[in-house]
Motif scaffolding. Structure first.
Motif, short mmCIF file in Angstrom:
data_model
loop_
_atom_site.label_atom_id
_atom_site.label_comp_id
_atom_site.label_asym_id
_atom_site.label_seq_id
_atom_site.Cartn_x
_atom_site.Cartn_y
_atom_site.Cartn_z
N GLU A 20 12.48 -9.55 -18.12
CA GLU A 20 13.39 -9.66 -19.26
C GLU A 20 13.14 -10.89 -20.12
OE1 GLU A 20 17.33 -9.34 -17.65
OE2 GLU A 20 16.87 -7.43 -16.68
N THR A 29 6.82 -5.47 -20.26
CA THR A 29 7.95 -4.55 -20.20
C THR A 29 7.85 -3.51 -21.31
OG1 THR A 29 9.37 -6.23 -19.22
CG2 THR A 29 10.48 -4.38 -20.29
N MET A 59 11.79 -5.28 -12.72
CA MET A 59 11.71 -4.31 -13.80
C MET A 59 10.69 -3.23 -13.47
SD MET A 59 9.85 -3.21 -16.52
CE MET A 59 10.39 -1.83 -17.46
#
Length: 171
Positions: A20, A29, A59
């Motif tokens: 993030e 990501t 993630m």
């Protein structure tokens, strides 16, 4: 034109980098999310399972679960290609011992690419340089590098979309 789901090799470096935070983490990501959104598929083999489990971020765990739920993780057996490429690496006369060791460490990525559509998504530019210098595998490298500028980062994302509009083997 209907979208084409391409079979990609995803290096653990991208799974490790995803998260993030801004910068490189956000780019990894974004690349994984784009692969999922476009509905590209990713190859998966026992060698990847060990490496991905060791290096993936939180993630990346979510991404893998989503890819698996959509049946977009495609199990393959790379033994035949692994043996062939490992023999090629072993026979390299112009490569140093360190270069051979680096190639041997990632033979599974090269073998998976040879078994699929020859596209590797990676953060390892050194591997790309070694392969381009010493091996003729015809691999397309989609790089996710920490030092890339925002504009250059967009090239990888754009290429993922382009791949969804072309059949395998046409570039």
């Amino acid at each position: 034109m209907a979208k084409v789901s391409r079979l990609l090799v995803i290096d653990a470096s991208v799974l490790r980098g995803a998260g993030e935070k801004a910068g490189h983490s956000a780019h990894c990501t974004q690349v994984l999310s784009t692969i999922l959104e476009i509905c590209h598929r990713a190859v998966f083999c026992s060698e990847f399972q060990t490496e991905w489990n060791k290096h993936q971020s939180r993630m990346a765990v979510k991404w893998r679960a989503a890819m698996n739920a959509r049946k977009k993780l495609i199990r393959i057996d790379i033994q035949t290609h692994t043996k062939r490429i490992a023999a090629q690496v072993d026979d390299l006369l112009e490569a140093t011992a360190a270069q051979k060791a680096a190639l041997e460490k990632d033979v599974h990525l090269l073998a998976a690419a040879a078994h699929s559509e020859n596209v590797i998504v990676t953060g390892d530019d050194a591997l790309r340089e070694l392969c381009d210098l010493h091996l003729d595998e015809g691999i397309e490298w989609l790089l996710v590098l920490p030092e890339e500028a925002v504009l250059v980062r967009q090239i990888t994302i754009d290429r993922l979309f382009e791949l969804s509009n072309t059949r395998a083997g046409s570039r």
